[in-house]
Scaffold this motif. Structure first.
Motif, short mmCIF file in Angstrom:
data_model
loop_
_atom_site.label_atom_id
_atom_site.label_comp_id
_atom_site.label_asym_id
_atom_site.label_seq_id
_atom_site.Cartn_x
_atom_site.Cartn_y
_atom_site.Cartn_z
N VAL A 1 40.91 37.32 42.91
CA VAL A 1 40.88 38.76 42.58
C VAL A 1 42.26 39.25 42.17
CG1 VAL A 1 40.59 41.07 43.56
CG2 VAL A 1 38.85 39.33 43.93
N VAL B 1 36.26 43.03 37.49
CA VAL B 1 37.39 43.35 38.37
C VAL B 1 38.24 44.46 37.76
CG1 VAL B 1 39.56 42.47 39.32
CG2 VAL B 1 37.47 41.12 39.53
N THR C 1 36.89 44.57 46.22
CA THR C 1 37.87 44.30 45.17
C THR C 1 39.10 45.20 45.33
OG1 THR C 1 36.15 43.60 43.62
CG2 THR C 1 38.25 44.25 42.68
#
Length: 307
Positions: A139, A39, A238
């Motif tokens: 996330v 991420v 993302t």
């Protein structure tokens, strides 16, 4: 009446869903730092950082995160990650065989490639709509940092759910559903179908028995194929999920901004940690999934088939 052997007894749908959920949670706990590194690498380049910290490579990202923000930061968002596996992986993996049988025209026929793909599309799509809020929270918690002179947006998992729902709207918990749906349809079809086909080919051609080495090799191959196909959509997903309101007008706008500002390679940012994470996640999950199903059916056998 002769009791059937464990290998003759097909796991029930409940056993499959439970086994998939437990195995996915175990895999998530072990591989979560790789997911956090992925991420951070994916959002790098989205906006300039005042800290001047840049992440390089998988180990470099994990080491930098541990040194600058503490080792615990590698597991930021883990509760949401586990909630995601319980609501998402248990359904997409646990229901795959049952849905595959539904799409197979003849009861005892070998499922066709079309039936396998249709099952992956169905279970992946249903699971995304149910589990999307957990993905959004996971996330955002993984992406937020305290190094830029700003107070973190969220103090924890349930705080994130509350703030997103009250300050952005309840609909924001399903933000990024479109790219996540596309990503997970790709992942579910590629991962499950590749694993299914590889395991079947290895067993059918008597290269490996239907046991741990066969499950491990099939999971590795499935992990690589899945990462290769899903990476561009994963990066866009993302970026879009992590963005504040108004930064991107839409998912295509996010993808176009990435392309114009950072070039085509931006769509493969975090590829190595994505592969390491998916491959190791697949190995742990599928091996545990297969073994747990067998053990649960063994424990049921005396009750269900005693004469």
């Amino acid at each position: 009446m002769v009791s059937p052997t464990v290998s003759d007894v097909h796991p029930t749908m409940g056993v499959k869903i439970f086994s998939a959920g437990v195995s996915a949670c175990l895999a998530d706990v072990i591989t979560f730092p790789l997911d956090t590194a992925k991420v951070r690498l994916q959002i790098q380049g989205e906006s300039p950082t005042s800290s001047g910290i840049r992440y390089k490579g998988v180990l470099g990202t994990i080491t930098t995160l541990a040194k600058t923000e503490g080792p615990v930061k590698l597991y930021s968002g883990l509760p949401a990650g586990l909630q995601r596996q319980i609501s998402f992986a248990s359904l997409r993996i646990g229901l795959y065989d049952t849905v595959q049988e539904f799409y197979t025209s003849e009861k005892d026929a070998t499922p066709s490639l079309g039936s396998r793909i249709a099952a992956g599309l169905t279970t992946g799509g249903v699971a995304v709509f149910i589990g999307q809020p957990t993905e959004v929270v996971k996330v955002r918690l993984q992406a937020q940092s305290h190094l830029h002179g700003l107070k973190p947006r969220y103090t924890g998992t349930y705080n994130a759910y509350r703030i997103i729902a009250t300050t952005e709207s309840l609909k924001s918990l399903w933000k990024g559903t479109t790219p996540n749906l596309l990503r997970n349809i790709i992942i579910n079809c590629t991962e499950l179908v590749t694993y299914d086909l590889m395991k079947g080919a290895l067993v059918r051609n008597k290269i490996l028995a239907d046991d741990v080495p066969c499950h491990l090799l099939s999971a590795l191959i499935a992990g690589f194929c899945t990462t290769l196909l899903s990476s561009p959509v994963d990066v866009v997903k993302t970026r879009f999920i992590n963005s504040p309101p108004g930064q991107y007008l839409s998912v295509p706008s996010c993808a176009m901004t990435m392309l114009l500002k950072e070039g085509p390679t931006a769509f493969f940012k975090g590829f190595v940690p994505s592969f390491l994470r998916l491959a190791s996640w697949n190995v742990i999950m599928f091996v545990c999934f297969e073994q747990l199903k067998r053990e649960l059916m063994k424990s049921r056998q005396p009750v269900d088939y005693a004469t």
